[in-house]
Design a protein around this motif. Structure first.
Motif, PDB file in Angstrom:
ATOM      1  N   ASN A 234       0.834  -1.183   0.000  1.00 23.47           N
ATOM      2  CA  ASN A 234       0.000   0.000   0.000  1.00 23.47           C
ATOM      3  C   ASN A 234       0.881   1.249   0.000  1.00 23.47           C
ATOM      4  N   THR A 235       0.276   2.357  -0.359  1.00 26.92           N
ATOM      5  CA  THR A 235       1.046   3.576  -0.583  1.00 26.92           C
ATOM      6  C   THR A 235       0.409   4.759   0.127  1.00 26.92           C
ATOM      7  N   LEU A 236       1.254   5.622   0.691  1.00 20.93           N
ATOM      8  CA  LEU A 236       0.781   6.898   1.231  1.00 20.93           C
ATOM      9  C   LEU A 236       1.460   7.989   0.414  1.00 20.93           C
ATOM     10  N   ARG A 237       0.678   8.930  -0.059  1.00 20.88           N
ATOM     11  CA  ARG A 237       1.245  10.035  -0.849  1.00 20.88           C
ATOM     12  C   ARG A 237       0.938  11.353  -0.166  1.00 20.88           C
ATOM     13  N   ALA A 259      10.699   5.427   1.056  1.00 16.37           N
ATOM     14  CA  ALA A 259      10.218   6.789   0.801  1.00 16.37           C
ATOM     15  C   ALA A 259      10.884   7.288  -0.475  1.00 16.37           C
ATOM     16  N   ALA A 260      10.111   7.966  -1.302  1.00 11.86           N
ATOM     17  CA  ALA A 260      10.666   8.476  -2.559  1.00 11.86           C
ATOM     18  C   ALA A 260       9.997   9.804  -2.894  1.00 11.86           C
ATOM     19  N   GLU A 261      10.670  10.575  -3.753  1.00 13.53           N
ATOM     20  CA  GLU A 261      10.101  11.838  -4.250  1.00 13.53           C
ATOM     21  C   GLU A 261      10.083  11.724  -5.781  1.00 13.53           C
ATOM     22  N   PRO A 262       9.076  11.021  -6.316  1.00  2.77           N
ATOM     23  CA  PRO A 262       9.085  10.748  -7.764  1.00  2.77           C
ATOM     24  C   PRO A 262       9.000  12.018  -8.600  1.00  2.77           C
ATOM     25  N   LEU A 263       8.305  13.032  -8.073  1.00  2.00           N
ATOM     26  CA  LEU A 263       8.242  14.343  -8.736  1.00  2.00           C
ATOM     27  C   LEU A 263       8.580  15.379  -7.679  1.00  2.00           C
ATOM     28  N   PRO A 264       9.184  16.495  -8.042  1.00  2.00           N
ATOM     29  CA  PRO A 264       9.529  17.485  -7.028  1.00  2.00           C
ATOM     30  C   PRO A 264       8.310  17.881  -6.195  1.00  2.00           C
ATOM     31  N   GLY A 265       8.426  17.713  -4.881  1.00  2.00           N
ATOM     32  CA  GLY A 265       7.337  18.095  -3.986  1.00  2.00           C
ATOM     33  C   GLY A 265       6.263  17.034  -3.822  1.00  2.00           C
ATOM     34  N   THR A 266       6.390  15.917  -4.521  1.00  2.00           N
ATOM     35  CA  THR A 266       5.421  14.819  -4.367  1.00  2.00           C
ATOM     36  C   THR A 266       6.146  13.642  -3.704  1.00  2.00           C
ATOM     37  N   TYR A 267       5.606  13.186  -2.589  1.00  2.00           N
ATOM     38  CA  TYR A 267       6.287  12.139  -1.820  1.00  2.00           C
ATOM     39  C   TYR A 267       5.440  10.872  -1.798  1.00  2.00           C
ATOM     40  N   ARG A 268       6.160   9.742  -1.879  1.00  2.00           N
ATOM     41  CA  ARG A 268       5.457   8.449  -1.893  1.00  2.00           C
ATOM     42  C   ARG A 268       6.109   7.543  -0.857  1.00  2.00           C
ATOM     43  N   VAL A 281       4.330   9.961   9.985  1.00  2.00           N
ATOM     44  CA  VAL A 281       4.629  10.890   8.888  1.00  2.00           C
ATOM     45  C   VAL A 281       4.194  12.307   9.253  1.00  2.00           C
ATOM     46  N   THR A 282       2.989  12.441   9.818  1.00  2.00           N
ATOM     47  CA  THR A 282       2.523  13.806  10.131  1.00  2.00           C
ATOM     48  C   THR A 282       3.358  14.397  11.274  1.00  2.00           C
ATOM     49  N   THR A 283       3.792  13.560  12.218  1.00  2.00           N
ATOM     50  CA  THR A 283       4.661  14.058  13.295  1.00  2.00           C
ATOM     51  C   THR A 283       5.990  14.541  12.724  1.00  2.00           C
ATOM     52  N   TRP A 284       6.552  13.736  11.821  1.00  2.00           N
ATOM     53  CA  TRP A 284       7.828  14.108  11.185  1.00  2.00           C
ATOM     54  C   TRP A 284       7.657  15.443  10.441  1.00  2.00           C
ATOM     55  N   CYS A 285       6.537  15.593   9.738  1.00  2.00           N
ATOM     56  CA  CYS A 285       6.270  16.844   9.012  1.00  2.00           C
ATOM     57  C   CYS A 285       6.217  18.015   9.993  1.00  2.00           C
ATOM     58  N   PRO A 292       1.996  19.194   5.130  1.00  4.93           N
ATOM     59  CA  PRO A 292       1.682  18.219   4.068  1.00  4.93           C
ATOM     60  C   PRO A 292       0.332  18.561   3.445  1.00  4.93           C
ATOM     61  N   ASP A 293       0.298  18.468   2.162  1.00  7.15           N
ATOM     62  CA  ASP A 293      -0.913  18.822   1.444  1.00  7.15           C
ATOM     63  C   ASP A 293      -1.399  17.553   0.746  1.00  7.15           C
ATOM     64  N   GLY A 294      -2.665  17.378   0.677  1.00  9.11           N
ATOM     65  CA  GLY A 294      -3.214  16.264  -0.103  1.00  9.11           C
ATOM     66  C   GLY A 294      -2.675  14.909   0.311  1.00  9.11           C
ATOM     67  N   ILE A 295      -2.747  14.589   1.614  1.00  8.17           N
ATOM     68  CA  ILE A 295      -2.326  13.250   2.053  1.00  8.17           C
ATOM     69  C   ILE A 295      -3.357  12.229   1.556  1.00  8.17           C
ATOM     70  N   ALA A 296      -2.887  11.185   0.928  1.00  8.51           N
ATOM     71  CA  ALA A 296      -3.819  10.164   0.432  1.00  8.51           C
ATOM     72  C   ALA A 296      -3.241   8.778   0.662  1.00  8.51           C
ATOM     73  N   VAL A 297      -4.096   7.879   1.113  1.00  7.28           N
ATOM     74  CA  VAL A 297      -3.690   6.480   1.289  1.00  7.28           C
ATOM     75  C   VAL A 297      -4.307   5.686   0.153  1.00  7.28           C
ATOM     76  N   GLU A 298      -3.468   4.955  -0.569  1.00  6.69           N
ATOM     77  CA  GLU A 298      -3.982   4.146  -1.678  1.00  6.69           C
ATOM     78  C   GLU A 298      -3.899   2.685  -1.286  1.00  6.69           C
ATOM     79  N   ARG A 299      -5.063   2.095  -1.136  1.00  2.00           N
ATOM     80  CA  ARG A 299      -5.106   0.671  -0.778  1.00  2.00           C
ATOM     81  C   ARG A 299      -5.251  -0.138  -2.052  1.00  2.00           C
ATOM     82  N   HIS A 300      -4.530  -1.235  -2.128  1.00  2.72           N
ATOM     83  CA  HIS A 300      -4.640  -2.073  -3.306  1.00  2.72           C
ATOM     84  C   HIS A 300      -5.884  -2.932  -3.212  1.00  2.72           C
ATOM     85  N   THR A 301      -6.612  -2.959  -4.265  1.00  2.00           N
ATOM     86  CA  THR A 301      -7.833  -3.752  -4.307  1.00  2.00           C
ATOM     87  C   THR A 301      -7.518  -5.093  -4.953  1.00  2.00           C
ATOM     88  N   LEU A 302      -8.483  -5.974  -4.878  1.00  2.90           N
ATOM     89  CA  LEU A 302      -8.350  -7.272  -5.534  1.00  2.90           C
ATOM     90  C   LEU A 302      -8.126  -7.075  -7.036  1.00  2.90           C
TER      91      LEU A 302
END
Ligand SMILES: Nc1ncnc2c1ncn2[C@@H]1O[C@H](COP(=O)(O)OP(=O)(O)OP(=O)(O)O)[C@@H](O)[C@H]1O
Length: 316
Positions: A234-237, A259-268, A281-285, A292-302
């Motif tokens: 799963n991924t948090l962006r 942790a990666a920054e695939p695009l400047p200012g976008t973290y995965r 993550v929010t504590t570290w921020c 942090p703007d636009g925090i999103a959790v992406e869960r993998h579906t079946l």
């Protein structure tokens, strides 16, 4: 293959398939398939067109003889022990498999009489919306009505195990819901259900176990949760100012995270994305003065897991 280890043979295993091979001429439809179905559960066999689902199910039902491998259903050989097995299983074929001239209600009542403890026929007719077609000959029923009747025929004898080949394909949402309710009740009654489906939602709603079939083999088997967990992580962006210190962020994260920054200012961030990780993550921020703007959790579906394993979309 990932997912839970195959259970050993026991009374808890309703269907056990090992190394099943089935060829049609030069075409190998099933190519060394292993499958376990736990008694009292609903198992969904998912796969793209031509994966070998129907061939596998029909072999379990005793309609096809394996070219290699072993198949045991309720501990019996579906071909050699067909006479003993047939009364104990219910079968809904994709093609219907019903005598075309007979009347719908007659067929159902006849089927019920063949069994010691059938379900209530009138109740079943009402629940599956078959009331209006009782006196109609099977061949004059609509496709959806034929399908619902085939389902009713498969379950009316209250079998120990039912095989349903694409039970809701082509049904309207209401009939699909009624079918799902029926499957849930069968399981609550202790009936083992094996169904094939193209509907991911159907597998997620109903199945205790999912077997993903591709190219004539089971490529993964487990509960929907296990498959989603065991597949891609799963991924948090989030977005923030570019160039944050990923090394410091990584130090704060649990082992196994990335942790990666695939695009400047976008973290995965990938790994086990749970509430604790989100808090970290929010504590570290906060500690680093990052909003942090636009925090999103992406869960993998079946669906994701399926696509990842087979490289194909399911027909919907
Ligand atoms: N009677 C047959 N003769 C020749 N080839 C067959 C026969 N039945 C199935 N096949 C082929 O075997 C392969 C597996 O078919 P099968 O029907 O078992 O797959 P499936 O996963 O159930 O597909 P679908 O989702 O389209 O029903 C396919 O390539 C199919 O064309």
């Amino acid at each position: 293959m990932h997912g839970k280890p195959a259970p050993s043979e026991s009374a808890d295993t309703a269907v056990r398939v090992r190394g099943l091979v089935k060829r049609y001429g030069a075409k190998t439809a099933v190519d060394g398939l292993d499958l376990d179905v736990r008694a009292g559960t609903v198992t969904a066999v998912l796969g793209p067109n031509g994966a070998g689902k129907t061939t596998t199910i029909e072999t379990c039902e005793g309609y096809r003889r394996p070219d290699a491998g072993t198949v045991r259903v309720l501990g019996l050989d579906p071909v050699a022990d067909a006479a003993a097995l047939r009364p104990r299983i219910g079968v809904m074929l994709q093609s219907g498999g019903v005598y075309s001239g007979a009347r719908a209600d007659e067929m159902l009542r006849h089927m019920a009489k063949l069994h010691a403890h059938p379900l209530d026929v009138d109740d079943l007719i009402e629940r599956l919306g078959l009331g209006s077609c009782g006196r109609t000959a099977y061949r004059r029923l609509s496709g959806g009505q034929q399908q619902r009747l085939a389902l009713a025929m498969a379950v009316v004898g209250r079998p120990e195990l039912v095989f349903l080949d694409e039970p809701t394909a082509g049904l309207d949402p209401q009939a699909r819901r009624a079918t799902w309710d029926l499957v849930r009740e069968l399981r609550a009654d202790g009936v083992t259900v094996v169904l094939t489906t193209h509907f991911m939602q159907e597998a997620e709603e109903l199945a205790d176990d999912v077997a993903i079939v591709d190219g004539g083999r089971v490529v993964a088997q487990g509960s929907p949760e296990e498959l989603c967990r065991g597949g891609a992580e799963n991924t948090l962006r989030f977005t923030g100012r570019p160039g944050l210190d990923l090394g410091s962020l990584l130090k704060a994260l649990p082992d196994g995270s990335a942790a990666a920054e695939p695009l400047p200012g976008t973290y995965r961030i990938t790994g086990t994305v749970d509430p604790q990780l989100l808090a970290t993550v929010t504590t570290w921020c906060a500690q680093h003065g990052v909003m942090p703007d636009g925090i999103a959790v992406e869960r993998h579906t079946l669906e994701d897991v399926f696509l990842e394993l087979t490289g194909k979309e399911l027909r919907s």
